[in-house]
Write a protein that holds these residues in place. Structure first.
Motif, PDB file in Angstrom:
ATOM      1  N   ILE A 199       0.855  -1.177  -0.186  1.00 15.23           N
ATOM      2  CA  ILE A 199      -0.164   0.058  -0.052  1.00 15.23           C
ATOM      3  C   ILE A 199       1.027   1.040   0.122  1.00 15.23           C
ATOM      4  O   ILE A 199       1.812   1.455   1.121  1.00 15.23           O
ATOM      5  CB  ILE A 199      -0.917  -0.004   1.167  1.00 15.23           C
ATOM      6  N   SER A 200       0.723   2.137  -1.009  1.00 10.18           N
ATOM      7  CA  SER A 200       1.559   3.237  -1.088  1.00 10.18           C
ATOM      8  C   SER A 200       0.667   4.287  -1.918  1.00 10.18           C
ATOM      9  O   SER A 200       0.179   4.003  -2.814  1.00 10.18           O
ATOM     10  CB  SER A 200       2.685   2.986  -1.633  1.00 10.18           C
ATOM     11  N   HIS A 201       1.111   5.553  -1.627  1.00  6.54           N
ATOM     12  CA  HIS A 201       0.531   6.537  -2.474  1.00  6.54           C
ATOM     13  C   HIS A 201       1.665   7.136  -3.334  1.00  6.54           C
ATOM     14  O   HIS A 201       1.523   8.190  -4.045  1.00  6.54           O
ATOM     15  CB  HIS A 201       0.183   7.713  -1.588  1.00  6.54           C
ATOM     16  N   ARG A 202       2.818   6.580  -3.306  1.00  8.53           N
ATOM     17  CA  ARG A 202       4.159   6.914  -4.024  1.00  8.53           C
ATOM     18  C   ARG A 202       4.081   6.167  -5.382  1.00  8.53           C
ATOM     19  O   ARG A 202       4.477   5.131  -5.508  1.00  8.53           O
ATOM     20  CB  ARG A 202       5.302   6.985  -3.345  1.00  8.53           C
ATOM     21  N   THR A 203       3.930   6.797  -6.547  1.00 11.77           N
ATOM     22  CA  THR A 203       3.920   5.976  -7.702  1.00 11.77           C
ATOM     23  C   THR A 203       5.460   5.771  -7.908  1.00 11.77           C
ATOM     24  O   THR A 203       5.364   4.755  -8.823  1.00 11.77           O
ATOM     25  CB  THR A 203       3.357   6.832  -8.971  1.00 11.77           C
ATOM     26  N   ALA A 204       6.240   6.402  -7.634  1.00 15.74           N
ATOM     27  CA  ALA A 204       7.722   5.793  -8.035  1.00 15.74           C
ATOM     28  C   ALA A 204       8.100   4.440  -7.276  1.00 15.74           C
ATOM     29  O   ALA A 204       8.775   3.811  -7.901  1.00 15.74           O
ATOM     30  CB  ALA A 204       8.642   6.896  -7.424  1.00 15.74           C
ATOM     31  N   ASP A 205       7.338   4.424  -6.105  1.00 17.35           N
ATOM     32  CA  ASP A 205       7.618   2.954  -5.488  1.00 17.35           C
ATOM     33  C   ASP A 205       7.017   1.997  -6.150  1.00 17.35           C
ATOM     34  O   ASP A 205       7.491   0.940  -6.532  1.00 17.35           O
ATOM     35  CB  ASP A 205       7.036   2.947  -3.936  1.00 17.35           C
ATOM     36  N   LEU A 206       5.704   2.173  -6.693  1.00 22.47           N
ATOM     37  CA  LEU A 206       4.950   1.464  -7.391  1.00 22.47           C
ATOM     38  C   LEU A 206       5.491   1.005  -8.560  1.00 22.47           C
ATOM     39  O   LEU A 206       5.537  -0.257  -9.103  1.00 22.47           O
ATOM     40  CB  LEU A 206       3.372   1.854  -7.461  1.00 22.47           C
ATOM     41  N   VAL A 431      -0.471  10.237   2.889  1.00 22.09           N
ATOM     42  CA  VAL A 431      -1.700  10.961   2.453  1.00 22.09           C
ATOM     43  C   VAL A 431      -1.827  10.726   0.918  1.00 22.09           C
ATOM     44  O   VAL A 431      -0.834  10.808   0.281  1.00 22.09           O
ATOM     45  CB  VAL A 431      -1.501  12.853   2.454  1.00 22.09           C
ATOM     46  N   ASP A 432      -3.106  10.203   0.531  1.00 26.74           N
ATOM     47  CA  ASP A 432      -3.332   9.948  -1.057  1.00 26.74           C
ATOM     48  C   ASP A 432      -3.381  11.224  -1.748  1.00 26.74           C
ATOM     49  O   ASP A 432      -3.416  12.330  -1.153  1.00 26.74           O
ATOM     50  CB  ASP A 432      -4.730   9.100  -1.025  1.00 26.74           C
ATOM     51  N   VAL A 433      -3.476  11.006  -3.140  1.00 29.00           N
ATOM     52  CA  VAL A 433      -3.367  11.909  -4.193  1.00 29.00           C
ATOM     53  C   VAL A 433      -4.307  12.884  -3.775  1.00 29.00           C
ATOM     54  O   VAL A 433      -4.393  14.300  -4.043  1.00 29.00           O
ATOM     55  CB  VAL A 433      -3.136  11.262  -5.555  1.00 29.00           C
TER      56      VAL A 433
END
Length: 494
Positions: A199-206, A431-433
């Motif tokens: 679970i992440s809000h960081r698209t770079a991670d995903l 915090v989500d986008v």
């Protein structure tokens, strides 16, 4: 046969529907990203899998067997290891890093009554080595930074050798290098058959790690994106609207000088630097963990002394010896870890939304201890409407809110009594986008103050700031300043 199968999972909190028939499949040896706005149902789903909550309806099958965990211990014995966003539950002040790493062992009945301290240290060192982390084993857990507490939590979760590892924002407090090491570990474990729900809000991670991305909205899985993942489309699916409609306000003309810092040295050996903040500006400071970003904000807020240098606030000498003096001068700050620095413990009288907002203003709002009218409730109601806080009302528990709505409440605290300077340390952590867009709009809407933001994420800095500064070794790095293009959210996620 999938490792995890979820069908038509439902859960309610009173009249609030948290899960409305969620379906999910997770195979062995894959890393699946779970995306969703705060309040979409991600945390409820994870709590059910972790044995914290029981579903109202639906079925869960784990490794071919019906799975209905009644407690977190049952979930752990079944092979599910969960790392939650808050790391306060991993250890406590007075406990060493070694003890925190092996805390689960003390609850194991097979552990001998008498244990060897040398043996514990050896085992704890092996745990750290297995995941490529390095931490001093004798350090007090209570004195660790948010990043180091996260490292302890990750190491302990991975060391349990579970079949399914659930990670909730694991890199929120990690540097780029620490994040890359974590990714290497997860990819290695994936090759060994471990399944990861990330679970992440960081698209770079995903982008770096996910094989698939599932999108939750309204308590359901509404999108399934395979690699290569179309993140702009995934984000639009997540927030339920076009990214073009989420465009933040553009730049503006800076006004008079608010804060002037000259010859500043945060540490005796660090290089001196100057910094000027003007009215109407939003300035972001980026840099790796430990670069000095948080120390700079702490010095401005009176939490830590400067080694050398002078500050002027609104043209007058400014040298706060405490946060109380900073607040009296009109300087406010939201700390890096809202759970430790901004929120009262669950169950305390000050743990509602209204009390969270009013806490630092009580002496001003209620002189001589008399409570006139409903100032707290009115301010909280205005904040709920203005920032889009999802809550049942102004006196709802702050701990019943998602991370993004908690952070909105913290921001609302300083919107209620605005001063000339606002300091924000990692304001978008967890915090989500969608919630981040609301917070950015609130920050940029104020043109009568200067805002200084410390963030380890360059994407966040570009999204919110008019100017971006880079910190390195407790000083501004050479050629550190440039204008932020203040891109749209679409450009950020492209």
């Amino acid at each position: 046969m999938p490792l995890l199968s979820i069908e038509n999972l439902t859960h309610r909190f009173g009249s609030t529907v948290a899960l409305a028939g969620a379906d999910l499949l997770l195979e062995r040896g894959e890393i699946v990203a779970l995306m969703g706005a705060n309040g979409a149902g991600k945390s409820t789903l994870v709590k059910i899998l972790s044995g914290v909550l029981t579903a109202d309806g639906g079925t869960i099958t784990l490794d071919g067997r019906m799975f209905v965990p009644k407690t977190p211990a049952e979930a752990a014995r079944a092979g599910i290891a969960t790392l939650h966003q808050s790391t306060d539950i991993i250890g406590a002040a007075g406990m060493s890093v070694a003890d925190a790493l092996l805390l689960h062992r003390f609850a194991d009945r097979s552990t001998p009554f008498f244990v060897s301290r040398a043996g514990l240290r050896h085992e704890a060192q092996a745990v750290l080595a297995s995941v490529g982390f390095c931490l001093p084993l004798d350090r007090d857990f209570g004195n660790l930074s948010a990043a180091d507490r996260q490292l302890v939590a990750i190491a302990r979760a991975i060391a349990k050798r579970a079949n399914l590892l659930i990670l909730d924002e694991p890199t929120a407090s990690l540097s780029g290098e620490e994040s890359r090491r974590l990714f290497d570990v997860l990819l290695r474990l994936r090759g060994q058959g471990l399944a990861v729900l990330y679970i992440s809000h960081r698209t770079a991670d995903l982008e770096a790690i996910a094989d698939r991305a599932l999108v939750m909205r309204g308590g359901c899985i509404v999108g399934n994106f395979s690699r290569p993942i179309d993140f702009p489309h995934a984000v639009e699916t997540m927030i339920g609207r076009s990214l073009q409609a989420a465009r933040p306000a553009g730049g503006r003309i800076a006004g008079p000088v608010i804060l002037e810092m000259s010859g500043i040295q945060l540490l005796p050996a660090s290089a001196p630097f100057d910094l000027t903040l003007r009215e109407g500006e939003v300035v972001a400071i980026t840099g790796v963990l430990g670069a000095g970003k948080s120390r700079l904000l702490s010095a401005i807020f009176g939490l830590l002394p400067l080694a050398r240098g002078h500050m002027r606030l609104g043209g007058l000498p400014y040298a706060p010896r405490s946060p109380a003096e900073a607040l009296a001068a009109g300087v406010s700050m939201a700390g890096e870890d809202r759970h430790r620095s901004s929120l009262m413990p669950v169950g305390w009288p000050g743990s509602t939304i209204a009390a969270t907002i009013s806490l630092p203003h009580l002496a001003k709002w209620y002189r001589h201890g008399f409570l006139f009218g409903n100032r707290e409730g009115n301010e909280a109601s205005r904040a709920i409407a203005r920032l889009g806080i999802k809550a049942s009302g102004p006196f709802a528990s702050i701990w019943s809110l998602s991370g993004g709505n908690q952070q909105k409440s913290v921001i609302a605290r300083w919107e209620a009594e605005p001063g000339p300077l606002l300091l924000l340390d990692e304001p978008f952590q967890g915090v989500d986008v969608g919630a981040r867009h609301d917070i950015i709009e609130a920050i940029r809407a104020r043109k009568d103050r200067a805002t200084l933001i410390a963030t380890s994420d360059p994407e966040e800095a570009h999204e919110v700031a008019d100017r971006i500064l880079t910190f390195d070794r407790h000083s501004l790095s050479t050629s550190a300043e440039h204008k932020s293009p203040n891109p749209t959210i679409q450009e950020t996620y492209a």
